[in-house]
Design a protein around this motif. Structure first.
Motif, PDB file in Angstrom:
ATOM      1  N   VAL A  63       0.835  -1.205   0.000  1.00 14.35           N
ATOM      2  CA  VAL A  63       0.000   0.000   0.000  1.00 14.35           C
ATOM      3  C   VAL A  63       0.869   1.254   0.000  1.00 14.35           C
ATOM      4  N   ALA A  64       1.918   1.258   0.816  1.00 21.27           N
ATOM      5  CA  ALA A  64       2.818   2.416   0.870  1.00 21.27           C
ATOM      6  C   ALA A  64       3.455   2.668  -0.488  1.00 21.27           C
ATOM      7  N   ALA A  66       2.301   1.743  -3.447  1.00 22.22           N
ATOM      8  CA  ALA A  66       1.259   2.186  -4.380  1.00 22.22           C
ATOM      9  C   ALA A  66       0.966   3.675  -4.192  1.00 22.22           C
ATOM     10  N   GLN A  67       0.923   4.122  -2.949  1.00 15.93           N
ATOM     11  CA  GLN A  67       0.657   5.538  -2.685  1.00 15.93           C
ATOM     12  C   GLN A  67       1.857   6.409  -3.061  1.00 15.93           C
ATOM     13  N   GLU A  68       3.054   5.988  -2.698  1.00 20.41           N
ATOM     14  CA  GLU A  68       4.260   6.766  -2.990  1.00 20.41           C
ATOM     15  C   GLU A  68       4.512   6.906  -4.492  1.00 20.41           C
ATOM     16  N   GLY A  70       2.140   7.000  -6.749  1.00 19.70           N
ATOM     17  CA  GLY A  70       0.989   7.618  -7.389  1.00 19.70           C
ATOM     18  C   GLY A  70       0.054   6.637  -8.077  1.00 19.70           C
ATOM     19  N   ILE A  72      -2.182   4.755  -6.446  1.00 19.66           N
ATOM     20  CA  ILE A  72      -3.457   5.017  -5.778  1.00 19.66           C
ATOM     21  C   ILE A  72      -3.287   6.241  -4.886  1.00 19.66           C
ATOM     22  N   ASN A  73      -4.410   6.769  -4.441  1.00 18.16           N
ATOM     23  CA  ASN A  73      -4.363   7.826  -3.436  1.00 18.16           C
ATOM     24  C   ASN A  73      -4.814   7.220  -2.106  1.00 18.16           C
ATOM     25  N   SER A  74      -5.183   8.033  -1.145  1.00 16.51           N
ATOM     26  CA  SER A  74      -5.557   7.503   0.162  1.00 16.51           C
ATOM     27  C   SER A  74      -7.040   7.158   0.265  1.00 16.51           C
ATOM     28  N   ASP A  75      -7.747   7.181  -0.866  1.00 14.70           N
ATOM     29  CA  ASP A  75      -9.153   6.801  -0.889  1.00 14.70           C
ATOM     30  C   ASP A  75      -9.316   5.371  -0.368  1.00 14.70           C
ATOM     31  N   GLN A  78      -9.665   2.610  -2.987  1.00 13.60           N
ATOM     32  CA  GLN A  78      -8.432   2.271  -3.704  1.00 13.60           C
ATOM     33  C   GLN A  78      -7.487   1.460  -2.819  1.00 13.60           C
ATOM     34  N   VAL A  79      -7.363   1.863  -1.560  1.00 14.55           N
ATOM     35  CA  VAL A  79      -6.524   1.107  -0.620  1.00 14.55           C
ATOM     36  C   VAL A  79      -7.082  -0.303  -0.470  1.00 14.55           C
TER      37      VAL A  79
END
Length: 143
Positions: A63-64, A66-68, A70, A72-75, A78-79
């Motif tokens: 997850v980290a 994927a967010q870092e 771009g 996914i966002n913190s939605d 999406q998580v």
């Protein structure tokens, strides 16, 4: 061995994720350049250690990353999609490994196109240095 001609349809997120997960650093850079067009977003992370600790940290690292990157966002949705695709992929690389002290080294690729997210995991596991095995797993989830 070199494979020059490889076709990937933009709807084949799983194929994209598996290619990136199985690639070395040089191949990964080339794949990212060729695949990350339009809505396609790609992230990569590595996890290694004894299976017990990797099981504990895999989803957090995924997850980290994927967010870092771009992807996914913190939605929450999406998580949630990355978590479930990641669990499916992780199950694919670990179902027969029961020894918690077994050593593993995996590369995970996360690819999304705005509608779906694919997670592919590729690497090795060994309960002993003489028993090294290649492994791969894959998961797909709707965003």
């Amino acid at each position: 061995m070199q494979i020059d001609s490889l076709t990937v349809d933009e709807a084949q997120l799983g194929k994209m994720a598996m290619l990136v997960a199985m690639s070395c650093d040089t191949e990964e850079a080339r794949l990212r350049e060729q695949l990350a067009v339009g809505p396609i977003k790609i992230g990569v992370t590595y996890v290694a250690g004894h299976l017990g600790s990797v099981r504990t940290n895999f989803i957090r690292a995924l997850v980290a990353s994927a967010q870092e990157n771009g992807v996914i966002n913190s939605d929450v949705g999406q998580v949630h999609a990355v978590v479930h695709a990641g669990l499916e992929a992780f199950h694919g690389v670990t179902p027969l490994i029961t020894a918690w002290e077994c050593s593993v080294k995996f590369k995970a690729a996360i690819v999304q196109n705005g509608t779906w997210v694919a997670v592919a995991v590729y690497g090795r596991s060994a309960a002993h240095q003489a028993t090294n095995h290649e492994r791969c797993g894959f998961g797909l989830m709707h965003l």
